[in-house]
Design an enzyme around this catalytic site. Structure first.
Site, PDB file in Angstrom:
ATOM      1  N   ASP A   1       0.823  -1.251   0.400  1.00  0.00           N
ATOM      2  CA  ASP A   1       0.142   0.519  -0.108  1.00  0.00           C
ATOM      3  C   ASP A   1       0.377   1.322   0.293  1.00  0.00           C
ATOM      4  O   ASP A   1       1.890   1.445   0.862  1.00  0.00           O
ATOM      5  CB  ASP A   1      -0.819   0.448   1.473  1.00  0.00           C
ATOM      6  CG  ASP A   1      -1.502  -1.389   1.652  1.00  0.00           C
ATOM      7  OD1 ASP A   1      -1.368  -2.603   1.183  1.00  0.00           O
ATOM      8  OD2 ASP A   1      -2.031  -1.079   2.354  1.00  0.00           O
TER       9      ASP A   1
HETATM   10  C1  FRU Z   1      -4.321  -3.600   2.737  1.00  0.00           C
HETATM   11  C2  FRU Z   1      -3.435  -4.290   3.913  1.00  0.00           C
HETATM   12  C3  FRU Z   1      -4.010  -3.002   4.986  1.00  0.00           C
HETATM   13  C4  FRU Z   1      -2.534  -3.311   5.753  1.00  0.00           C
HETATM   14  C5  FRU Z   1      -1.433  -3.557   5.337  1.00  0.00           C
HETATM   15  C6  FRU Z   1       0.031  -4.682   5.149  1.00  0.00           C
HETATM   16  O1  FRU Z   1      -3.389  -3.986   1.189  1.00  0.00           O
HETATM   17  O2  FRU Z   1      -3.321  -5.807   4.220  1.00  0.00           O
HETATM   18  O3  FRU Z   1      -5.203  -3.115   5.804  1.00  0.00           O
HETATM   19  O4  FRU Z   1      -3.279  -2.087   6.749  1.00  0.00           O
HETATM   20  O5  FRU Z   1      -2.125  -4.084   3.516  1.00  0.00           O
HETATM   21  O6  FRU Z   1       0.359  -4.161   5.000  1.00  0.00           O
END
Ligand code: FRU
Length: 545
Positions: free
Chosen positions: A22
């Site tokens: 992300d």
């Molecule tokens: C989305 C996610 C979020 C989390 C992050 C962990 O891709 O699962 O919900 O904060 O990635 O890396």
């Protein structure tokens, strides 16, 4: 080595090695854009997540900085997961992020620059009065994460945290008057049944009049709001457009938007965990999203890297108010080099292919407008397909299946004799009530000669395009082609599809680009411009953070 680098992108954001997911906390601050992102410093699969940090003057050329946030305190020892930035009055940025504590509970923390006068904001502090927010005893502590940018109204900050209650996706609402003490509101800002966990919620205002972006706290008669979530079960992002009443903190989606898996999608392809921010320097709202690999974890280990960020997109409300429009930021055009224009190609007959020569087809930006004389030959839309999603219809009607009006479009990342290619195309249907439905597909099925492995993902991505083709008689398509990614925008950004593909023949100089028609109705190319794309300047890429 050569093989490892074969599918690396040239102008999409990616670090030199390892896993990314992300985008986190994007912001514009004191003349620079900051991008943080989920990063595994130790390998090319998910794990050991830190907030990596890069800065840019233009969203295209980047300089890497030391990691901004990494597990080090009791309130984040087991993870520093996604979050957002809010710029407080006095020009003070604050990060809100999810930490995993000793009990692996997901809790919401904050971090502040160690030195706000460092133009790069290299170092971030996590004060000891963290966490700011704990999950309530009646809440699911392993489904409580990804705080949004906060907005201010009537003496209170508000922020959302994504979650799940039974099978219901939740956007928990918290309020604070000092950004320190947060209280959960009696009602969630929004929720919907049977959607699973709402990851990475985003909530922002859009203007009813024109493309200008708005500060996240803007409310009033002249704005609507967009609410977006990422659904971990489908791996897609869905949004609604609606009306937000800041007095009661009520968000009501319009009846032209629905929640859940039938809802509007920011992208009908591989695009996830996205987040917007307001850029006051250019009065626009910008959307960043992550595109995962679609090969196997073994492939990623062999490559030594996994994941890219999509090209940042400007986002605004469409004039009809029913959806958002998205377009690559204008700065991308500074990378355009050698240009080729195809003068109009009249009446391409079925099976007709025209090569676009003279550009680096593996690393290109192409913008084409197709025109149609008539829709009379449009194929019937089988009423049974109403129950299917666009992707399933595309899988039934791939680019080699001759149609009436379409399929027509681009054959991207194509080998010379089309042993492999990724077609991005349209097909027009006529429904029982004599309306037209325009399907956009980006089909990865024939993108590579690699034998299919069940762990790979080669979807026939597709979405419908809300255009009145009977009136307009033309439709545009822009595709950003970058070695292992084809990122496409139909009809000025109404429907977007990003796809990750791994050709074996159509690589580097052996990649080709074609326009094609495979429908019985002749289709013309009104205009086509294509550019070779230069790589951006990347600094500090070889530092071993
Ligand atoms: C989305 C996610 C979020 C989390 C992050 C962990 O891709 O699962 O919900 O904060 O990635 O890396």
């Amino acid at each position: 080595g050569e093989v490892k680098q074969l599918h690396r992108t040239a102008y999409h954001f990616q670090p030199p090695q390892h896993w990314i997911n992300d985008p986190n906390g994007p912001m514009y601050f004191n003349g620079l854009y900051h991008l943080f992102y989920q990063y595994n410093p130790k390998g090319s699969v998910w794990g050991n997540i830190v907030w990596a940090h890069s800065i840019s003057k233009d969203l295209i050329n980047w300089e890497a900085l030391p990691h901004a946030i990494f597990p080090s305190k009791p309130f984040d020892v087991n993870g520093t997961w996604s979050g957002s930035v809010t710029i407080l009055p006095g020009n003070r940025p604050v990060i809100l992020y999810t930490g995993l504590d000793n009990d692996k509970r997901q809790i919401q923390n904050y971090a502040v620059p160690a030195n706000v006068s460092d133009p790069y904001l290299r170092e971030w502090l996590k004060p000891d009065d963290n966490p700011l927010v704990l999950p309530g005893s009646d809440m699911n502590a392993s489904q409580f994460r990804d705080p949004t940018t906060a907005w201010w109204h009537g003496g209170h900050w508000r922020m959302l945290v994504g979650g799940k209650r039974k099978h219901r996706g939740m956007a928990w609402l918290y309020r604070s008057n000092d950004f320190k003490h947060w209280v959960k509101a009696k009602h969630a800002l929004h929720s919907a049944s049977k959607t699973g966990m709402w990851e990475c919620p985003d909530f922002f205002p859009v203007s009813l009049h024109g493309k200008n972006g708005l500060d996240t706290s803007k409310v009033g008669e002249d704005v609507k709001h967009v609410f977006k979530v990422s659904l971990d079960e489908t791996r897609y992002e869905y949004y609604t457009v609606g009306k937000y009443d800041p007095e009661g903190d009520i968000y009501l989606p319009d009846n032209t938007s629905v929640d859940g898996r039938d809802g509007l999608r920011l992208d009908y392809g591989n695009f996830y965990a996205s987040k917007t921010f307001f850029d006051p320097s250019k009065n626009r709202r910008i959307l960043w999203g992550w595109a995962n690999e679609s090969d196997t974890a073994d492939d990623d280990t062999a490559k030594g890297w996994a994941g890219i960020q999509a090209i940042p997109r400007e986002v605004w409300l469409s004039p009809d108010g029913k959806q958002v429009l998205q377009w690559p930021v204008a700065e991308l055009e500074t990378l355009r080099g050698q240009k080729v224009d195809l003068k109009s190609i009249q009446n391409m007959i079925p099976g007709k292919l025209v090569e676009v020569k003279g550009i680096t087809a593996a690393q290109a930006d192409v913008d084409v407008t197709f025109s149609l004389a008539s829709l009379d030959k449009a194929e019937e839309f089988d009423p049974n397909w109403e129950k299917l999603d666009a992707e399933s219809v595309c899988a039934l009607k791939r680019s080699h299946v001759q149609g009436g009006v379409g399929p027509f479009g681009l054959a991207t990342l194509a080998s010379q004799n089309l042993e492999e290619f990724t077609p991005v195309f349209f097909r027009v249907f006529k429904t029982k009530d004599n309306k037209h439905k325009v399907l956009m597909c980006s089909d990865a099925k024939g993108s590579t000669l690699r034998p299919f492995d069940i762990k790979q993902y080669r979807p026939s991505f597709a979405g419908y395009v809300d255009v009145d083709l009977a009136a307009e008689k033309k439709i545009s398509l822009r595709s950003l082609i970058d070695h292992s990614v084809v990122e496409s925008f139909a009809a000025g950004g109404k429907t977007c599809i990003l796809s990750r593909v791994y050709p074996t023949l159509a690589v580097n100089d052996a990649a080709h680009l074609f326009v094609f028609n495979n429908g019985t109705e002749p289709v013309s190319v009104q205009t086509l411009s294509a550019w070779s794309m230069s790589p951006p300047k990347l600094m500090n890429q070889n530092l071993n953070f």
